[in-house]
Design a protein around this motif. Structure first.
Motif, mmCIF file in Angstrom:
data_model
loop_
_atom_site.group_PDB
_atom_site.id
_atom_site.type_symbol
_atom_site.label_atom_id
_atom_site.label_comp_id
_atom_site.label_asym_id
_atom_site.label_seq_id
_atom_site.Cartn_x
_atom_site.Cartn_y
_atom_site.Cartn_z
ATOM 1 N N ARG A 191 -3.427 -27.069 47.823
ATOM 2 C CA ARG A 191 -2.809 -26.159 46.795
ATOM 3 C C ARG A 191 -3.133 -24.734 46.677
ATOM 4 N NH1 ARG A 191 -2.174 -28.576 41.215
ATOM 5 N NH2 ARG A 191 -0.799 -30.284 42.444
ATOM 6 N N SER A 192 -4.555 -24.626 46.920
ATOM 7 C CA SER A 192 -5.078 -23.131 47.060
ATOM 8 C C SER A 192 -4.554 -22.392 48.166
ATOM 9 C CB SER A 192 -6.496 -23.181 47.146
ATOM 10 O OG SER A 192 -7.101 -24.186 48.292
ATOM 11 N N GLY A 193 -4.542 -23.114 49.501
ATOM 12 C CA GLY A 193 -3.896 -22.535 50.551
ATOM 13 C C GLY A 193 -2.619 -22.215 50.456
ATOM 14 N N LEU A 194 -2.020 -22.999 49.811
ATOM 15 C CA LEU A 194 -0.240 -22.831 49.385
ATOM 16 C C LEU A 194 -0.493 -21.623 48.588
ATOM 17 C CD1 LEU A 194 2.276 -23.956 50.510
ATOM 18 C CD2 LEU A 194 2.299 -25.285 48.298
ATOM 19 N N SER A 195 -1.162 -21.412 47.839
ATOM 20 C CA SER A 195 -1.050 -20.313 46.788
ATOM 21 C C SER A 195 -1.448 -19.226 47.657
ATOM 22 C CB SER A 195 -2.077 -20.596 45.660
ATOM 23 O OG SER A 195 -1.810 -21.575 45.004
ATOM 24 N N VAL A 196 -2.454 -18.889 48.615
ATOM 25 C CA VAL A 196 -2.731 -17.836 49.324
ATOM 26 C C VAL A 196 -1.393 -17.611 50.088
ATOM 27 C CG1 VAL A 196 -4.135 -16.679 51.069
ATOM 28 C CG2 VAL A 196 -5.055 -18.419 49.376
ATOM 29 N N LEU A 197 -0.883 -18.438 50.573
ATOM 30 C CA LEU A 197 0.268 -18.175 51.415
ATOM 31 C C LEU A 197 1.397 -17.600 50.634
ATOM 32 C CD1 LEU A 197 1.412 -18.377 54.262
ATOM 33 C CD2 LEU A 197 2.281 -20.535 53.674
ATOM 34 N N GLY A 198 1.851 -18.065 49.635
ATOM 35 C CA GLY A 198 2.523 -17.668 48.503
ATOM 36 C C GLY A 198 2.411 -16.044 48.376
ATOM 37 N N ILE A 199 1.199 -15.774 48.155
ATOM 38 C CA ILE A 199 0.640 -14.309 47.592
ATOM 39 C C ILE A 199 1.132 -13.386 48.923
ATOM 40 C CG2 ILE A 199 -1.243 -12.896 47.089
ATOM 41 C CD1 ILE A 199 -2.411 -15.169 45.683
ATOM 42 N N LEU A 200 0.831 -13.782 49.964
ATOM 43 C CA LEU A 200 1.050 -13.226 51.244
ATOM 44 C C LEU A 200 2.346 -13.047 51.559
ATOM 45 C CD1 LEU A 200 -1.540 -14.724 53.830
ATOM 46 C CD2 LEU A 200 -1.778 -12.447 52.634
ATOM 47 N N TYR A 201 3.410 -13.954 51.317
ATOM 48 C CA TYR A 201 4.778 -13.725 51.548
ATOM 49 C C TYR A 201 5.134 -13.079 50.493
ATOM 50 C CZ TYR A 201 5.205 -17.859 54.893
ATOM 51 O OH TYR A 201 5.257 -18.449 56.002
ATOM 52 N N PHE A 202 4.762 -13.028 49.232
ATOM 53 C CA PHE A 202 5.458 -11.948 48.308
ATOM 54 C C PHE A 202 4.998 -10.764 48.661
ATOM 55 C CE2 PHE A 202 4.264 -9.090 44.613
ATOM 56 C CZ PHE A 202 5.572 -9.290 44.077
ATOM 57 N N LEU A 203 3.705 -10.204 49.044
ATOM 58 C CA LEU A 203 3.343 -8.971 49.514
ATOM 59 C C LEU A 203 4.200 -8.516 50.660
ATOM 60 C CD1 LEU A 203 -0.588 -9.164 49.216
ATOM 61 C CD2 LEU A 203 0.923 -8.222 47.591
ATOM 62 N N TRP A 204 4.290 -9.194 51.750
ATOM 63 C CA TRP A 204 5.101 -8.939 52.997
ATOM 64 C C TRP A 204 6.695 -8.814 52.477
ATOM 65 C CZ3 TRP A 204 2.667 -13.490 56.218
ATOM 66 C CH2 TRP A 204 1.228 -13.197 56.592
ATOM 67 N N THR A 205 7.033 -9.630 51.737
ATOM 68 C CA THR A 205 8.589 -9.305 51.148
ATOM 69 C C THR A 205 8.714 -8.153 50.399
ATOM 70 O OG1 THR A 205 8.908 -11.845 51.360
ATOM 71 C CG2 THR A 205 10.437 -10.416 50.169
ATOM 72 N N TRP A 206 7.891 -7.984 49.560
ATOM 73 C CA TRP A 206 7.999 -6.832 48.549
ATOM 74 C C TRP A 206 8.061 -5.417 49.351
ATOM 75 C CZ3 TRP A 206 9.504 -6.804 43.396
ATOM 76 C CH2 TRP A 206 9.531 -5.754 42.867
ATOM 77 N N ASN A 207 6.762 -5.628 50.141
ATOM 78 C CA ASN A 207 6.673 -4.148 51.046
ATOM 79 C C ASN A 207 7.587 -4.089 52.230
ATOM 80 O OD1 ASN A 207 4.747 -3.529 49.104
ATOM 81 N ND2 ASN A 207 3.259 -4.932 50.354
ATOM 82 N N GLN A 208 8.532 -4.986 52.425
ATOM 83 C CA GLN A 208 9.137 -4.838 53.688
ATOM 84 C C GLN A 208 10.092 -3.424 53.581
ATOM 85 O OE1 GLN A 208 10.767 -5.143 56.986
ATOM 86 N NE2 GLN A 208 9.248 -6.887 56.391
ATOM 87 N N PHE A 209 9.739 -2.664 54.816
ATOM 88 C CA PHE A 209 10.499 -1.427 54.952
ATOM 89 C C PHE A 209 11.418 -1.358 55.952
ATOM 90 C CE2 PHE A 209 10.509 2.833 56.818
ATOM 91 C CZ PHE A 209 10.863 3.325 55.533
#
Length: 274
Positions: A191-209
């Motif tokens: 679950r902790s690794g999945l949480s990190v992946l979710g955070i990275l996915y959020f950052l990459w999606t939000w900052n997609q230019f």
């Protein structure tokens, strides 16, 4: 000299301090610029004598950021959960299931890590036009899910492989199905690794230019970061408003990291220990 202040420790503290300054300096520079009088050209890191906090309200109104906030939220809600589910399934399959040709498939996913987005933007453009997703949010959502799979599969495969195989053997002896083993035994442990992946996915999606700028012409269907391209073309000479708008776009990313930083650090440390 105590052990705490030995040359080695002092070097470590100095390096850490340099990294902190290197990270915060651009943000501080943007903040001082955003608080300068509207239309001026600030110089250096000088704090303005009369900070113009209203510049943020003006940038919010001029960039029309409310529809963009809603659009970015919709894109994130579509990309992140689907990407996490697919990466979890694929990572578990590569780690525990005997799939014919799984090594070749896994190498294929790893090869995707070497492909830069800039090299794929032209094929994605023509593919979006042929599929009828061009000029819609699907032109951003579908490519992002596919692009995220390479890293997601790599990350989750290693998360699952770090678990002891005895857990699966014990669950199989108890009569658990493969789905039950995945859902109730292995998934909670990563679950902790999945949480990190979710955070990275959020950052990459939000900052997609780039995808938002090339595949969608309507600014209200882009991400907030992608809309900065349009805002820059209109207010490129107004550095103050541009910095204010950029800081507004960065706020959700900073909040997400500050809220989940403990989980992020714990997952990284657990991965290092394993």
């Amino acid at each position: 000299m105590t052990k705490r202040w030995s040359p080695t420790h002092m070097m470590r503290y100095a390096l850490l301090l340099a990294l902190i300054v290197y990270t915060l300096l651009p943000l501080i520079s943007m903040l001082t610029t955003a608080l300068a009088p509207e239309g001026s050209v600030p110089r250096g890191l000088e704090w303005p004598s009369d900070p113009q906090w209203g510049n943020f309200r003006l940038a919010w109104r001029e960039a029309d950021l409310l529809p963009l906030l809603l659009s970015s939220s919709l894109i994130v809600l579509a990309v992140v959960p689907v990407s996490l589910v697919l990466a979890s399934f694929a990572g578990y399959a590569f780690a525990f299931l005997r799939i014919p040709g799984r090594r070749v498939l896994y190498v294929g996913f790893l090869a995707g890590l070497a492909l830069p987005l800039e090299a794929l933007i032209t094929p994605l453009y023509y593919q979006a036009r042929s599929l009828g997703t061009f000029e819609s949010r699907w032109a951003i959502i579908l490519p992002l899910i596919g692009l995220f799979m390479s890293f997601g599969v790599f990350w989750m495969t290693n998360q699952f492989k770090s678990l002891t195989p005895e857990l699966q053997q014990a669950a199989q002896l108890d009569g658990a199905s493969q789905w039950q083993i995945f859902r109730h035994v292995h998934l909670p442990l990563v679950r902790s690794g999945l949480s990190v992946l979710g955070i990275l996915y959020f950052l990459w999606t939000w900052n997609q230019f780039l995808l938002a700028l090339v595949l969608v012409s309507d600014p209200h269907h882009r991400t907030m970061a992608g809309a900065l391209g349009t805002f820059q073309s209109q207010y490129g000479t107004n550095i103050v408003l541009l910095c204010a708008a950029a800081l507004i776009v960065m706020i959700p990313s900073l909040l997400i990291y500050l809220v989940f930083q403990r989980q992020f650090i714990n997952a990284i440390l657990q991965g290092g220990l394993k």
